[in-house]
Design a protein around this motif. Structure first.
Motif, mmCIF file in Angstrom:
data_model
loop_
_atom_site.group_PDB
_atom_site.id
_atom_site.type_symbol
_atom_site.label_atom_id
_atom_site.label_comp_id
_atom_site.label_asym_id
_atom_site.label_seq_id
_atom_site.Cartn_x
_atom_site.Cartn_y
_atom_site.Cartn_z
ATOM 1 N N ASN A 254 0.880 -1.171 0.000
ATOM 2 C CA ASN A 254 0.000 0.000 0.000
ATOM 3 C C ASN A 254 0.918 1.222 0.000
ATOM 4 O O ASN A 254 1.454 1.590 1.037
ATOM 5 N N LYS B 45 0.152 4.181 -0.356
ATOM 6 C CA LYS B 45 -0.487 5.393 0.201
ATOM 7 C C LYS B 45 -0.192 6.572 -0.727
ATOM 8 O O LYS B 45 -0.165 6.393 -1.932
ATOM 9 N N HIS C 230 -9.863 1.413 4.555
ATOM 10 C CA HIS C 230 -8.605 1.603 5.288
ATOM 11 C C HIS C 230 -8.862 2.579 6.436
ATOM 12 O O HIS C 230 -9.641 3.525 6.291
ATOM 13 N N GLU D 54 -7.245 4.954 7.525
ATOM 14 C CA GLU D 54 -6.966 6.360 7.199
ATOM 15 C C GLU D 54 -8.149 6.984 6.469
ATOM 16 O O GLU D 54 -8.463 8.157 6.656
ATOM 17 N N ALA E 154 -1.023 -0.034 15.228
ATOM 18 C CA ALA E 154 0.199 -0.624 14.645
ATOM 19 C C ALA E 154 0.542 -0.016 13.282
ATOM 20 O O ALA E 154 1.597 -0.306 12.731
ATOM 21 N N ILE E 155 -0.347 0.823 12.745
ATOM 22 C CA ILE E 155 -0.124 1.334 11.386
ATOM 23 C C ILE E 155 0.843 2.513 11.400
ATOM 24 O O ILE E 155 0.586 3.539 12.035
ATOM 25 N N GLY E 156 1.951 2.331 10.705
ATOM 26 C CA GLY E 156 2.929 3.402 10.552
ATOM 27 C C GLY E 156 3.612 3.798 11.846
ATOM 28 O O GLY E 156 4.266 4.829 11.935
ATOM 29 N N SER F 245 2.816 -2.162 10.321
ATOM 30 C CA SER F 245 4.263 -2.257 10.565
ATOM 31 C C SER F 245 4.828 -3.651 10.289
ATOM 32 O O SER F 245 5.787 -4.075 10.934
ATOM 33 N N MET F 246 4.242 -4.355 9.333
ATOM 34 C CA MET F 246 4.864 -5.628 8.922
ATOM 35 C C MET F 246 6.110 -5.276 8.110
ATOM 36 O O MET F 246 6.075 -4.345 7.294
ATOM 37 N N LEU G 199 -0.682 -6.750 4.330
ATOM 38 C CA LEU G 199 -0.918 -5.465 3.672
ATOM 39 C C LEU G 199 0.171 -4.545 4.222
ATOM 40 O O LEU G 199 0.208 -4.268 5.424
ATOM 41 N N ILE G 200 1.052 -4.143 3.327
ATOM 42 C CA ILE G 200 2.308 -3.543 3.772
ATOM 43 C C ILE G 200 2.389 -2.081 3.353
ATOM 44 O O ILE G 200 2.357 -1.785 2.150
HETATM 45 P P1 PGA Z 1 2.391 0.224 7.639
HETATM 46 O O1 PGA Z 1 0.964 0.485 6.930
HETATM 47 O O2 PGA Z 1 2.911 -1.064 7.112
HETATM 48 O O3 PGA Z 1 3.235 1.410 7.229
HETATM 49 O O4 PGA Z 1 2.136 0.184 9.107
HETATM 50 C C1 PGA Z 1 0.072 -0.570 6.711
HETATM 51 C C2 PGA Z 1 -1.199 -0.028 6.116
HETATM 52 O O5 PGA Z 1 -1.657 1.038 6.532
HETATM 53 O O6 PGA Z 1 -1.792 -0.660 5.210
#
Ligand code: PGA
Length: 257
Positions: free
Chosen positions: A13, A15, A99, A101, A175-177, A217-218, A236-237
């Protein structure tokens, strides 16, 4: 992962990062780094203006592309919107919906997510439906209750055949970003729970056909442990999909078993 019943998928992703002109150099580098055998669908979900350049760059490769959002409407006077038919016409295979966001910054509701899922399925595009709890919900031990609600809302009115074509991404918002990954146990618990919710709504056959991804954050370091969980069928990265080397390493993480 369980490739007997369902696909493994590694989806990047991007973004709102990178330019159309950066698509080809990225893909050229990625092609050289991907494992020789195909063990998963390798997807790049990119902003709309990047799609044409990416579609050209991935020709004759195993990489497919996806979008990050779609209009719930079929066509008409919706200035600024992009419908599923346009994406299909470009060769789009996957599209992220719901998502966190988009839910947080664009007020996307559960009923809009459901309408977008239906629009994508009607066009023959696989929806990657994102669900996930906030830190506050996790701390109050409301995670499973909230996930149950989000999954049911996203899949409302779908028939079993349609559900089998959906992908769910469990993305805990905290955990996202953030660099804070869910532990493999936490991620496995929720992904297993998502499958149980689908089993409850439909049956075991439908539930085992749905690919469930983990996102948040994978990265190249933690992917193996996450992908080793039986109910986690891929990732989903976000951040780690911006570097070809890191993304390729995660794709290689599906070469297990
Ligand atoms: P990240 O984002 O891997 O930067 O945490 C994942 C996502 O929002 O799909």
């Amino acid at each position: 992962m369980n490739r007997k019943y369902r696909k493994s998928i590694i989806a990047g992703n991007w973004k709102m990062n990178k330019l159309p002109s950066e698509a080809r150099p990225f893909v050229d580098e990625l092609r050289g780094l991907l494992p020789k055998t195909k063990t998963c669908d390798t997807v790049l979900c990119v902003p709309y203006p990047i799609i044409p350049a990416l579609a050209r760059a991935i020709k004759d490769s195993r990489i497919v592309f996806g979008a990050q959002d779609v209009s719930a409407h079929e066509k008409g006077a919706y200035t600024g919107e992009v419908n599923a038919a346009m994406l299909k016409d470009l060769g789009c295979r996957y599209c992220i919906v719901g998502h966190s966001e988009r839910r947080a910054y664009h007020g996307e509701t559960d009923s809009e997510v459901n309408a977008k899922v239906i629009a994508l399925l009607d066009a023959g595009i696989v929806p990657i439906i994102c669900v996930g709890e906030s830190l506050e919900q996790r701390e109050k031990e409301l995670t499973l209750e909230f996930i149950d609600y989000q999954v049911k809302a996203a899949l409302a009115t779908l028939d079993p055949k349609q559900v089998k074509r959906c992908v769910i991404a469990y993305e805990p918002i905290w955990a996202i970003g953030t660099g804070k990954t869910a532990t493999a146990e936490q991620a496995a618990e929720v992904c297993g729970y998502i499958r149980a919710v689908i089993r409850g709504m439909f049956d075991a056959r439908v539930a085992r056909a749905v690919s469930i991804l983990y996102g948040g954050s994978m990265n190249a370091k933690n992917c193996d442990e996450l992908l080793a969980q039986p109910d986690i069928d891929g990732g989903l990265i976000g951040g780690a999909s911006l570097k070809a080397e890191d993304f390729a390493r995660i794709v290689s993480g599906t070469v297990q078993e």
